[in-house]
Design a protein around this motif. Sequence first.
Motif, PDB file in Angstrom:
ATOM      1  N   LEU A 153     -10.100  -0.873  -1.175  1.00  0.00           N
ATOM      2  CA  LEU A 153      -9.383  -0.295  -0.041  1.00  0.00           C
ATOM      3  C   LEU A 153     -10.283  -0.029   1.165  1.00  0.00           C
ATOM      4  O   LEU A 153      -9.951  -0.445   2.283  1.00  0.00           O
ATOM      5  CB  LEU A 153      -8.658   0.984  -0.480  1.00  0.00           C
ATOM      6  N   CYS A 167       2.495   1.661  -3.499  1.00  0.00           N
ATOM      7  CA  CYS A 167       1.501   2.110  -4.484  1.00  0.00           C
ATOM      8  C   CYS A 167       1.187   3.593  -4.329  1.00  0.00           C
ATOM      9  O   CYS A 167       1.026   4.321  -5.307  1.00  0.00           O
ATOM     10  CB  CYS A 167       0.228   1.287  -4.355  1.00  0.00           C
ATOM     11  N   CYS A 168       1.117   4.051  -3.071  1.00  0.00           N
ATOM     12  CA  CYS A 168       0.835   5.464  -2.810  1.00  0.00           C
ATOM     13  C   CYS A 168       2.033   6.342  -3.152  1.00  0.00           C
ATOM     14  O   CYS A 168       1.903   7.353  -3.831  1.00  0.00           O
ATOM     15  CB  CYS A 168       0.426   5.645  -1.350  1.00  0.00           C
ATOM     16  N   SER A 201       0.830  -1.210   0.000  1.00  0.00           N
ATOM     17  CA  SER A 201       0.000   0.000   0.000  1.00  0.00           C
ATOM     18  C   SER A 201       0.863   1.258   0.000  1.00  0.00           C
ATOM     19  O   SER A 201       0.572   2.226  -0.717  1.00  0.00           O
ATOM     20  CB  SER A 201      -0.923   0.002   1.223  1.00  0.00           C
ATOM     21  N   LEU A 209      -4.920   4.323   0.719  1.00  0.00           N
ATOM     22  CA  LEU A 209      -3.688   3.542   0.684  1.00  0.00           C
ATOM     23  C   LEU A 209      -2.835   3.814   1.920  1.00  0.00           C
ATOM     24  O   LEU A 209      -2.300   2.882   2.535  1.00  0.00           O
ATOM     25  CB  LEU A 209      -2.894   3.858  -0.585  1.00  0.00           C
TER      26      LEU A 209
END
Length: 252
Positions: free
Chosen positions: A228, A129-130, A126, A149
Motif C-alpha cells: 500500500l 477492503c477497508c 481499496s 487503504l
Amino acid sequence: MQCRKTKKPSPAKEIAYTAVASALITGAQYVFSFVSGVEIVTLLFICFSYRFGIRDGVVCAVAFSLLRSIIFGFYPTVIILYLIYYPSLCAVFGGLGHVGQSTFDKYPWYFAVAVNVLLSGLAVLSAVCCGLGLIKISAVYKTAVDVLLCLTSALCAVLCVTFDCLLIAEKAFKKNTGRALKLLTFASIAAVCTVCFTLLDDLITPLFFGYSRMTALAYFYASFTAMLPQTVCTIVTVSTLFAPLNSVLEKV
C-alpha cells in the motif's frame, strides 16, 4: 500512431548509460531502503526505459536485479521476482516510449477506458477492503493498513476524476491537456504494476518454499503493509517527477 522522435545514442554510449543507470538505481534503492514505504526504483526504471527503449531498459533491469544482491544478499525468491518483474516493467514503458505525443493530444477512447478501469478499480477495491475488513492482519498493523487503504482509495479516486476532467476539457473545449493526460496514464499503469509486483511475490515465495495454504494466506495479508505505501508512493512520484526527469534524459 506517430512514434516519438529521439536521438539514438551510439552503442558505446548505450552501454555506458545502461551501466550508469544500473548503478544509480541500485544506489537509490539502498539509500531509500532505510525509509519504509518509499519506492523510487519504479520511477527511475520508467524514465530510463521510456527514453532509451525496451532493449536498454530490460538489460538495465537484469543488471540491477543481480547487482542489488551484492548489497542485500542472494535470496532466490527475490532474484526470481526481480528478474521477472522489472524487465517486464521496462518492456511496458519502453513500448510506451514509441507512442508519440500526438496520440495523447488526441487521446484515444480505449486509453481512456483503460485508465478509468484501472483507477476506479483500485479505488473501489481499496475502499471495499477497508470497509469490510477483508485484510485479516494483526491488530498492531490493522489501523495503519486501514489508513493506507483509505489513502489509496482517495488518491485513485482523485486521479480518476482529474483525468476525466482533463479528458473532457480536451475533447469538448479543445484544451491542450495531452501532457497531463499522459502523466496520469503512466501513473495509473505504474500503480497497477506495483500491485502486480506484490501479487507476484505472493505467488513465487509460497511456491518456492512450499508454504501451506494458511501460511501462504498469512504471507499474502502481511504483504499489504508493504504494497500500500509503495503504491501511493509510485502514484505520487510518477505524477510529479516523471516529466522533469524525462526532460533531463532527453538532453543526454
